[in-house]
Design a protein around this motif. Structure first.
Motif, mmCIF file in Angstrom:
data_model
loop_
_atom_site.group_PDB
_atom_site.id
_atom_site.type_symbol
_atom_site.label_atom_id
_atom_site.label_comp_id
_atom_site.label_asym_id
_atom_site.label_seq_id
_atom_site.Cartn_x
_atom_site.Cartn_y
_atom_site.Cartn_z
ATOM 1 N N UNK A 37 -12.523 -8.795 18.349
ATOM 2 C CA UNK A 37 -12.830 -10.921 18.046
ATOM 3 C C UNK A 37 -12.259 -10.963 18.112
ATOM 4 N N UNK A 38 -11.668 -11.002 16.625
ATOM 5 C CA UNK A 38 -11.167 -11.595 15.937
ATOM 6 C C UNK A 38 -12.379 -12.273 14.550
ATOM 7 N N UNK A 39 -12.646 -11.788 14.532
ATOM 8 C CA UNK A 39 -13.429 -11.650 13.115
ATOM 9 C C UNK A 39 -13.326 -11.324 12.286
ATOM 10 N N UNK A 40 -13.756 -11.979 10.613
ATOM 11 C CA UNK A 40 -13.191 -11.630 9.382
ATOM 12 C C UNK A 40 -14.966 -11.214 9.018
ATOM 13 N N UNK A 41 -15.089 -10.649 7.754
ATOM 14 C CA UNK A 41 -15.983 -10.759 6.563
ATOM 15 C C UNK A 41 -16.563 -11.885 6.761
ATOM 16 N N UNK A 45 -20.640 -12.250 7.758
ATOM 17 C CA UNK A 45 -21.882 -11.934 6.861
ATOM 18 C C UNK A 45 -22.638 -13.346 7.339
ATOM 19 N N UNK A 46 -21.895 -14.446 8.298
ATOM 20 C CA UNK A 46 -22.712 -15.574 8.635
ATOM 21 C C UNK A 46 -23.979 -15.072 9.606
ATOM 22 N N UNK A 48 -24.938 -12.863 10.309
ATOM 23 C CA UNK A 48 -26.004 -11.029 10.145
ATOM 24 C C UNK A 48 -26.647 -11.119 9.046
ATOM 25 N N UNK A 49 -26.739 -12.792 8.474
ATOM 26 C CA UNK A 49 -27.340 -13.138 7.339
ATOM 27 C C UNK A 49 -27.379 -12.387 5.607
ATOM 28 N N UNK A 50 -25.395 -11.157 5.810
ATOM 29 C CA UNK A 50 -25.467 -9.788 4.543
ATOM 30 C C UNK A 50 -24.232 -10.686 4.205
ATOM 31 N N UNK A 51 -24.199 -10.896 3.040
ATOM 32 C CA UNK A 51 -23.048 -10.988 1.621
ATOM 33 C C UNK A 51 -21.575 -10.134 2.263
ATOM 34 N N UNK A 52 -21.104 -10.606 1.934
ATOM 35 C CA UNK A 52 -19.842 -9.997 1.971
ATOM 36 C C UNK A 52 -19.324 -8.749 1.281
ATOM 37 N N UNK A 53 -19.971 -8.811 0.486
ATOM 38 C CA UNK A 53 -20.098 -6.712 -0.485
ATOM 39 C C UNK A 53 -21.251 -6.153 -0.062
ATOM 40 N N UNK A 54 -22.471 -6.673 0.385
ATOM 41 C CA UNK A 54 -22.917 -5.951 1.035
ATOM 42 C C UNK A 54 -22.360 -5.021 2.866
ATOM 43 N N UNK A 55 -21.486 -6.255 3.079
ATOM 44 C CA UNK A 55 -21.145 -5.598 4.616
ATOM 45 C C UNK A 55 -19.548 -4.623 3.472
ATOM 46 N N UNK A 56 -19.245 -5.391 2.515
ATOM 47 C CA UNK A 56 -18.054 -4.210 2.376
ATOM 48 C C UNK A 56 -18.596 -2.897 1.858
ATOM 49 N N UNK A 57 -19.912 -2.721 1.133
ATOM 50 C CA UNK A 57 -20.786 -1.306 0.741
ATOM 51 C C UNK A 57 -21.091 -0.814 2.013
#
Length: 135
Positions: A37-41, A45-46, A48-57
């Motif tokens: 669906x062509x979504x990036x981090x 992040x916006x 899911x209300x998660x930081x990009x760093x948390x998603x990377x973790x």
């Protein structure tokens, strides 16, 4: 006994979806959906209300998402499945999601994916489009 996860736009089986939310969406599933669906981090992040760093973790630890985030991920996946079915061509739906919509409050539908209310508003608008009821 773990059943293999269905990938990208599964048939809606409320028991399967409920179990998937409870077990957590695995990161490889999330990655495949993101690519589809062509979504990036930044997008996720916006939403899911998660930081990009948390998603990377999550990625680094190859961890499944918590149920709260898994539910939002699956809601977005099902919305995209519906939208593609209504528009017939994925790119047409993606373009619509990135175009300001008067019936949705003069915002891009994609900007409403950060809440369940926004997702439901998009579903409702897709229903109107599907039945030829335009603003």
């Amino acid at each position: 006994m773990s059943k293999e996860k269905k990938y990208i736009f599964p048939e809606e089986d409320s028991f399967d979806l409920t179990n998937m939310v409870r077990e957590g969406v695995p990161f490889p599933y999330f990655t495949k959906l993101s690519n589809h669906i062509h979504f990036d981090l930044e997008d996720w992040s916006s939403y899911l209300h998660l930081s990009e760093r948390t998603i990377q973790r999550y990625k680094k630890e190859n961890k499944s998402f918590d149920p709260l985030y898994s539910e939002r991920i699956l809601q977005i996946e099902l919305l995209y499945k519906k939208g593609i079915a209504v528009f017939g061509i994925a790119d047409n739906f993606y373009t619509w999601m990135d175009t300001v919509s008067l019936p949705l409050g003069n915002v891009k539908p994609k900007n409403l994916l950060d809440t369940s209310f926004g997702i439901n508003s998009i579903y409702d608008e897709l229903g109107r489009i599907e039945h030829g009821i335009l603003a």
